[in-house]
Design a protein around this motif. Structure first.
Motif, PDB file in Angstrom:
ATOM      1  N   LYS A 156      41.567   8.837  -1.250  1.00  0.00           N
ATOM      2  CA  LYS A 156      40.968   7.567  -1.662  1.00  0.00           C
ATOM      3  C   LYS A 156      41.510   6.395  -0.828  1.00  0.00           C
ATOM      4  O   LYS A 156      40.776   5.488  -0.447  1.00  0.00           O
ATOM      5  N   PHE A 157      42.804   6.429  -0.546  1.00  0.00           N
ATOM      6  CA  PHE A 157      43.396   5.375   0.282  1.00  0.00           C
ATOM      7  C   PHE A 157      42.796   5.395   1.682  1.00  0.00           C
ATOM      8  O   PHE A 157      42.417   4.349   2.228  1.00  0.00           O
ATOM      9  N   LEU A 158      42.708   6.597   2.272  1.00  0.00           N
ATOM     10  CA  LEU A 158      42.157   6.721   3.626  1.00  0.00           C
ATOM     11  C   LEU A 158      40.687   6.321   3.666  1.00  0.00           C
ATOM     12  O   LEU A 158      40.234   5.672   4.618  1.00  0.00           O
ATOM     13  N   LYS A 159      39.933   6.702   2.636  1.00  0.00           N
ATOM     14  CA  LYS A 159      38.514   6.328   2.612  1.00  0.00           C
ATOM     15  C   LYS A 159      38.369   4.808   2.536  1.00  0.00           C
ATOM     16  O   LYS A 159      37.510   4.222   3.208  1.00  0.00           O
ATOM     17  N   ALA A 160      39.215   4.160   1.736  1.00  0.00           N
ATOM     18  CA  ALA A 160      39.141   2.694   1.625  1.00  0.00           C
ATOM     19  C   ALA A 160      39.429   2.028   2.967  1.00  0.00           C
ATOM     20  O   ALA A 160      38.841   0.988   3.293  1.00  0.00           O
ATOM     21  N   LYS A 161      40.297   2.642   3.768  1.00  0.00           N
ATOM     22  CA  LYS A 161      40.659   2.065   5.059  1.00  0.00           C
ATOM     23  C   LYS A 161      39.670   2.445   6.166  1.00  0.00           C
ATOM     24  O   LYS A 161      39.344   1.630   7.029  1.00  0.00           O
ATOM     25  N   VAL A 162      39.205   3.694   6.148  1.00  0.00           N
ATOM     26  CA  VAL A 162      38.376   4.200   7.246  1.00  0.00           C
ATOM     27  C   VAL A 162      36.886   4.025   6.964  1.00  0.00           C
ATOM     28  O   VAL A 162      36.107   3.679   7.862  1.00  0.00           O
ATOM     29  N   LEU A 163      36.477   4.284   5.724  1.00  0.00           N
ATOM     30  CA  LEU A 163      35.055   4.207   5.360  1.00  0.00           C
ATOM     31  C   LEU A 163      34.859   3.235   4.199  1.00  0.00           C
ATOM     32  O   LEU A 163      34.471   3.621   3.097  1.00  0.00           O
ATOM     33  N   PRO A 164      35.117   1.947   4.429  1.00  0.00           N
ATOM     34  CA  PRO A 164      34.890   0.979   3.355  1.00  0.00           C
ATOM     35  C   PRO A 164      33.392   0.878   3.060  1.00  0.00           C
ATOM     36  O   PRO A 164      32.567   1.324   3.875  1.00  0.00           O
ATOM     37  N   PRO A 165      33.002   0.332   1.901  1.00  0.00           N
ATOM     38  CA  PRO A 165      31.572   0.221   1.586  1.00  0.00           C
ATOM     39  C   PRO A 165      30.778  -0.418   2.723  1.00  0.00           C
ATOM     40  O   PRO A 165      31.214  -1.405   3.325  1.00  0.00           O
ATOM     41  N   LEU A 166      29.633   0.177   3.032  1.00  0.00           N
ATOM     42  CA  LEU A 166      28.845  -0.256   4.190  1.00  0.00           C
ATOM     43  C   LEU A 166      28.223  -1.637   3.983  1.00  0.00           C
ATOM     44  O   LEU A 166      27.626  -1.909   2.943  1.00  0.00           O
ATOM     45  N   ARG A 167      28.375  -2.483   4.989  1.00  0.00           N
ATOM     46  CA  ARG A 167      27.707  -3.782   5.005  1.00  0.00           C
ATOM     47  C   ARG A 167      26.839  -3.935   6.256  1.00  0.00           C
ATOM     48  O   ARG A 167      25.713  -4.399   6.190  1.00  0.00           O
ATOM     49  N   ASP A 168      27.403  -3.517   7.393  1.00  0.00           N
ATOM     50  CA  ASP A 168      26.667  -3.644   8.657  1.00  0.00           C
ATOM     51  C   ASP A 168      25.784  -2.416   8.849  1.00  0.00           C
ATOM     52  O   ASP A 168      26.272  -1.335   9.165  1.00  0.00           O
ATOM     53  N   VAL A 169      24.492  -2.579   8.624  1.00  0.00           N
ATOM     54  CA  VAL A 169      23.554  -1.461   8.818  1.00  0.00           C
ATOM     55  C   VAL A 169      22.570  -1.775   9.937  1.00  0.00           C
ATOM     56  O   VAL A 169      21.556  -1.107  10.102  1.00  0.00           O
ATOM     57  N   ARG A 170      22.858  -2.821  10.714  1.00  0.00           N
ATOM     58  CA  ARG A 170      22.000  -3.179  11.854  1.00  0.00           C
ATOM     59  C   ARG A 170      22.431  -2.463  13.129  1.00  0.00           C
ATOM     60  O   ARG A 170      21.644  -2.309  14.050  1.00  0.00           O
ATOM     61  N   ASN A 171      23.709  -2.047  13.173  1.00  0.00           N
ATOM     62  CA  ASN A 171      24.225  -1.354  14.357  1.00  0.00           C
ATOM     63  C   ASN A 171      24.428   0.127  14.056  1.00  0.00           C
ATOM     64  O   ASN A 171      24.651   0.511  12.912  1.00  0.00           O
ATOM     65  N   ARG A 172      24.357   0.927  15.099  1.00  0.00           N
ATOM     66  CA  ARG A 172      24.611   2.359  14.932  1.00  0.00           C
ATOM     67  C   ARG A 172      26.056   2.578  14.467  1.00  0.00           C
ATOM     68  O   ARG A 172      26.946   1.788  14.796  1.00  0.00           O
ATOM     69  N   PRO A 173      26.308   3.663  13.741  1.00  0.00           N
ATOM     70  CA  PRO A 173      27.679   3.918  13.240  1.00  0.00           C
ATOM     71  C   PRO A 173      28.726   4.020  14.352  1.00  0.00           C
ATOM     72  O   PRO A 173      29.896   3.753  14.120  1.00  0.00           O
ATOM     73  N   GLU A 174      28.297   4.418  15.553  1.00  0.00           N
ATOM     74  CA  GLU A 174      29.261   4.584  16.642  1.00  0.00           C
ATOM     75  C   GLU A 174      29.490   3.300  17.430  1.00  0.00           C
ATOM     76  O   GLU A 174      30.320   3.269  18.352  1.00  0.00           O
ATOM     77  N   VAL A 175      28.777   2.219  17.098  1.00  0.00           N
ATOM     78  CA  VAL A 175      28.899   0.956  17.829  1.00  0.00           C
ATOM     79  C   VAL A 175      29.827   0.010  17.064  1.00  0.00           C
ATOM     80  O   VAL A 175      29.609  -0.250  15.878  1.00  0.00           O
ATOM     81  N   GLY A 176      30.871  -0.465  17.753  1.00  0.00           N
ATOM     82  CA  GLY A 176      31.786  -1.408  17.117  1.00  0.00           C
ATOM     83  C   GLY A 176      33.236  -1.020  17.334  1.00  0.00           C
ATOM     84  O   GLY A 176      33.536  -0.022  18.004  1.00  0.00           O
ATOM     85  N   ASN A 177      34.134  -1.803  16.785  1.00  0.00           N
ATOM     86  CA  ASN A 177      35.570  -1.592  17.005  1.00  0.00           C
ATOM     87  C   ASN A 177      36.335  -1.213  15.740  1.00  0.00           C
ATOM     88  O   ASN A 177      37.560  -1.189  15.744  1.00  0.00           O
ATOM     89  N   SER A 178      35.618  -0.943  14.650  1.00  0.00           N
ATOM     90  CA  SER A 178      36.314  -0.518  13.436  1.00  0.00           C
ATOM     91  C   SER A 178      36.778   0.933  13.612  1.00  0.00           C
ATOM     92  O   SER A 178      36.301   1.653  14.499  1.00  0.00           O
ATOM     93  N   LEU A 179      37.690   1.357  12.753  1.00  0.00           N
ATOM     94  CA  LEU A 179      38.193   2.738  12.829  1.00  0.00           C
ATOM     95  C   LEU A 179      37.059   3.734  12.605  1.00  0.00           C
ATOM     96  O   LEU A 179      37.013   4.785  13.250  1.00  0.00           O
ATOM     97  N   ARG A 180      36.132   3.414  11.706  1.00  0.00           N
ATOM     98  CA  ARG A 180      34.975   4.293  11.487  1.00  0.00           C
ATOM     99  C   ARG A 180      34.169   4.437  12.776  1.00  0.00           C
ATOM    100  O   ARG A 180      33.806   5.556  13.175  1.00  0.00           O
ATOM    101  N   ASN A 181      33.894   3.323  13.450  1.00  0.00           N
ATOM    102  CA  ASN A 181      33.114   3.374  14.693  1.00  0.00           C
ATOM    103  C   ASN A 181      33.804   4.251  15.741  1.00  0.00           C
ATOM    104  O   ASN A 181      33.156   5.066  16.407  1.00  0.00           O
TER     105      ASN A 181
END
Length: 496
Positions: free
Chosen positions: A315-340
């Motif tokens: 749960k801790f890792l999910k909160a840090k790596v996969l927080p609730p989605l807000r940006d749905v205009r960009n592909r999941p692989e685009v960006g500088n977050s840990l998820r991207n």
């Protein structure tokens, strides 16, 4: 080679320590040349060197060599020779050199030996356990090497215990580990890695579990402290992470066992300091982008397995790596977050890196296909889903709670327009068939079918379908399996 033979014979005489050191320094230089190794890779030659190193094993005793310079130079020679010569590796195994080394290491607490002697003792032990499986097993089983090396690590780190599995620390930042202690600690970690290589794959009894938990608590302390300089700290933590990955899964609970204290990171009532440091370590390795397989897969595997067996960690890792989605205009692989950054790895050219990244995110999604696709896009997720036989959806069996994923208002609003393949809201494209008659549409459709048929017959592509079990298969086989399943279900229902 003649000079090498003469030096070994000269060493067999009773000489002054200064003469012995000069001979050994010459041997050390010659031992770097693979064409001069033969005189040193004999039983007599190795026995002479191990006797001067003070580790010549005999059933009665290990002969003491009073001069520390002689011991040190002999150890350096043995390290060079063992590293370069398979024959020397075989002879050291037969001579049970590891027994002499283990006996001396066991006395570190009672004898005052200089850092250099301890370091090369440990370096030689690392080389022997890395290069010979039989020596690895002998140290681990006959010589109780895990307990021995854990005690040596504890002595090197000079730790005090607050609880059975919690190292006592002063309030505030821990001082960096001095350079010499860091060097020895890293050699100990490498030896322990060699002799615990299969520990995570086998069941352990309560006695062994207590030993591994004790080691795990020391490794947690290693994560919490720094070494002298950023590069040395990174290397020290890297060896720590590698070894943590070898511990039995049920013993990783020591990472979460310390009580929550002022200044520690708390989540769901649990101390997450160690997990947070591992996550920071992962992100630094991702940003570095160098030798991803060697640098990333150990920490990814460790976090994946920890998340699989510990609900709070997941749960801790999910909160840090996969927080609730807000940006749905960009592909999941685009960006500088840990998820991207992790989603980008899911299409990496190296299969191991790709699999580890996908597996980590899949476990954070509680192995739910719909949730996994939501965060990564079906295109990125397809590799893991195909390998797991989950192309048709569903969920892997796992011990996960039933709580639902939390969607943001932005995601709920955009959800109907999200392209599941790319994982983002796509701009609406013009309909290419707009303005065509039905005959024209049919003509274009048949033209496309014929093109696919030609490519298939010429074996340029192979059309694939999803079987009822969720696996990919050639289209003919998939259709046949679906037909068989329907036929079977109809007969079960008594339909003609």
């Amino acid at each position: 080679q003649k000079m090498a033979q003469l030096l070994i014979k000269f060493l067999e005489r009773e000489l002054q320590p200064s003469c012995q050191v000069t001979c050994l320094e010459s041997i050390r230089i010659l031992s770097r040349d693979k064409y001069c190794l033969d005189p040193f890779t004999t039983k007599e030659g190795l026995k002479t060197l191990s006797r001067h190193a003070g580790i010549d094993y005999s059933e009665e005793l290990i002969r003491e060599v009073p001069d520390l310079d002689v011991i040190l130079e002999s150890l350096k020679c043995l390290c060079n020779i063992v590293f370069s010569s398979p024959r020397a590796q075989e002879l050291t195994a037969e001579a049970r050199l590891v027994v002499g080394l283990a006996k001396r290491i066991k006395l570190y607490n009672e004898r005052s030996l200089p850092h250099e002697v301890k370091f090369f003792d440990l370096r030689l032990l690392f080389l022997l356990t890395a290069l010979r499986v039989d020596i690895r097993q002998q140290l681990a089983q006959e010589l109780r090497g895990i307990s021995l090396m854990t005690d040596t690590l504890e002595l090197t780190l000079a730790v005090k215990w607050m609880d059975p599995y919690e190292v006592a620390t002063e309030e505030g930042l821990l001082p960096p580990l001095p350079r010499q202690e860091t060097e020895r600690a890293m050699e100990i970690l490498k030896v322990l890695f060699n002799i615990t290589f299969d520990s995570s794959k086998r069941e352990v009894d309560e006695e062994d579990a207590a030993l591994y938990r004790h080691l795990g608590a020391l490794l947690r302390h290693c994560l919490m402290i720094s070494a002298d300089g950023e590069d040395r700290t990174e290397e020290f933590h890297s060896h720590t992470v590698n070894l943590l990955g070898n511990l039995p899964l049920k013993c990783l609970d020591v990472l979460l066992s310390p009580k929550v204290r002022p200044g520690s990171l708390e989540y769901m009532g649990v101390n997450m300091d160690a997990v947070s440091i591992l996550l920071d370590f992962l992100e630094r390795r991702l940003d570095r982008g160098h030798k991803l397989k060697e640098s990333l897969t150990p920490v990814l595997n460790l976090l994946t397995e920890s998340a699989r067996v510990h609900r709070q960690t997941r749960k801790f890792l999910k909160a840090k790596v996969l927080p609730p989605l807000r940006d749905v205009r960009n592909r999941p692989e685009v960006g500088n977050s840990l998820r991207n950054k992790l989603v980008r790895l899911m299409t990496h050219i190296d299969t191991d890196v790709k699999h580890c990244a996908a597996e980590f995110l899949f476990v954070l999604c509680k192995e739910s296909v719909s949730r996994f696709v939501k965060y990564t896009g079906y295109g990125n997720a397809a590799g893991l889903l195909a390998a797991r036989g989950l192309m048709a959806g569903g969920r892997e069996e796992g011990e996960y709670s039933e709580d639902e994923d939390t969607d943001t208002e932005e995601y709920k609003e955009a959800k109907p327009n999200i392209n599941p393949v790319t994982g983002r809201v796509e701009e609406k494209l013009p309909n290419p068939m707009e303005g065509m008659t039905e005959e024209q549409k049919e003509y274009e459709a048949m033209k496309l079918v014929n093109m696919f048929d030609k490519l298939s017959r010429e074996q340029v592509i192979q059309p694939m379908g999803i079987t009822p079990s969720g696996n990919l298969a050639p289209m003919e086989n998939a259709i046949h399996d679906i037909a068989d399943e329907r036929s079977s279900s109809d007969s079960d229902l008594g339909l003609d």
